[in-house]
Every structure is written in structure tokens, then in C-alpha cells.
Design an enzyme around this catalytic site. Sequence first.
Site, short mmCIF file in Angstrom:
data_model
loop_
_atom_site.label_atom_id
_atom_site.label_comp_id
_atom_site.label_asym_id
_atom_site.label_seq_id
_atom_site.Cartn_x
_atom_site.Cartn_y
_atom_site.Cartn_z
N ASP A 10 95.16 12.93 74.00
CA ASP A 10 95.85 13.20 72.74
C ASP A 10 97.23 13.86 72.90
OD1 ASP A 10 93.41 12.29 71.92
OD2 ASP A 10 92.89 14.01 70.68
N ASP A 52 94.16 10.31 68.93
CA ASP A 52 93.58 10.55 67.61
C ASP A 52 94.19 9.54 66.65
OD1 ASP A 52 91.63 12.48 67.28
OD2 ASP A 52 92.97 14.02 66.49
N HIS A 54 93.48 8.68 62.89
CA HIS A 54 92.72 8.91 61.67
C HIS A 54 93.22 8.07 60.50
CE1 HIS A 54 90.72 12.20 63.57
NE2 HIS A 54 91.77 12.99 63.62
N HIS A 86 96.68 15.06 60.09
CA HIS A 86 97.36 14.86 61.37
C HIS A 86 96.96 13.52 61.97
CE1 HIS A 86 93.42 16.45 62.53
NE2 HIS A 86 93.58 15.80 63.68
N LYS A 111 90.40 7.17 68.75
CA LYS A 111 89.20 7.90 68.32
C LYS A 111 89.46 8.50 66.95
CE LYS A 111 90.46 12.14 70.86
NZ LYS A 111 90.38 13.14 69.80
N CYS A 156 89.65 18.84 71.81
CA CYS A 156 89.51 17.48 72.33
C CYS A 156 89.38 17.42 73.85
CB CYS A 156 90.67 16.62 71.82
SG CYS A 156 90.63 16.48 70.01
#
Length: 213
Positions: A10, A52, A54, A86, A111, A156
Site C-alpha cells: 500500500d 487498497d 475501495h 481513502h 484489496k 496493513c
Amino acid sequence: MKQRALLLVDLQNDFCAGGALAVAEGDSTVDVANTLIDWCKARSEAVVASQDWHPANHGSFASQHSVEPFTQGELDGLPQTFWPDHCVQQTEGAELHPLLNQKGIDAVFHKGENPAIDSYSAFFDNGHRQKTALDAWLRHHEITELIVLGLATDYCVKFTVLDALQLGYTVSVITDGCRGVNIQPQDSAQAFMDMAAEGATLYTLEDWLETQA
């Protein structure tokens, strides 16, 4: 010979200076990452990254629950810290850091795409209900050993390392390539202790390079 890979966790804009969930000194991890990318490429070793990723309505976002960021609560039956919005898919904040040597990365694994559950680990969601494609990729390439660094130490990175150990990988963590959120001041130090207790070996970049010379 053991196959080894560098796993970058990340290293995204939103976790670095000016980002929505900026980690103190987060940008300083990029130089460490680039040094190790070059080192791995010189030895024909794999480099992979997690990201990440999202949806805008992700359930871990404080905005979805009308609470203040960093409020503690529950999501999908699991304890949850509610974060500032975020790493929303297709936004600049979700992109890998611009100074990261992205040409040296062989594969990137997303993810946190399921809005119903958070996903700290690069391998599983927080309930271990779904896997990402990372483990299958590593096994396909017969990789058994991982060098891990990234953001953030206490979330993470920690859960990625713990899952990697559970999955049977040998794991080395490059401590100066990690930075933490540190909601509590000792969270990162505790995370390193937790990783070591489960079998990870901790190195500074300098120590790592010396052991491999």
C-alpha cells in the site's frame, strides 16, 4: 533454490504527505522500496505490490456512518476503526506513489473492494472470508520467501505479515521501510513485536543488504 519476492504494501498517495490518511513520514518508505526493487531486479527476483482499492461507499469509511474518523465501532461483525475516506478506486489518492519505481513491479493486487468488510491484509479480508489473488500468484511462481515493507506498520503491514506466516511463507520485514498510523503512540512498536513473535525476522535495510552480501 528458494524463490523470493519483495512485497510492497500500500505505497499509495493517500497514505503519504497530503493524502487523506497520511502516515507520518510515509514518503520515506519509497526510497527504501526503490533500493530493494533495484536489488531484486538485479537478481531476477519478483516484486509485487498491494493496493487498497475501495469503492466510494466502503463500510470502513467514517462518512458512511456519520461518525468522526478514527471512531471505534463494528463492521460485518468485526471490530472496526472508521477511517477517513481513502484509496477510492480510480482516484489519485489510490494511485501508487509517483516516485515509486513502478516499472519494476511485476504484479499489483487490489484489496478492500468489498464494501461490507475491511481488508488490511494483502492476502485476505479481515474476516478471512475471501482471498485476494496474491497467494495463488506467489505459489504459481514457486515463491516461498517474502521481503515485506510498506504502509502502515500497525495495520496493513502487520496483518499481511501475520497472514503470510500462517500461509507458510518465510518473512523478513524491513523496519525502516515501514511507517505506522499510531493511533496509540506504541502501536507500531507493538506491531513489530507481534510480527516477530509469530516468526517474522526484522531487519533494517542496511542490515538486510549486509546479510545478503
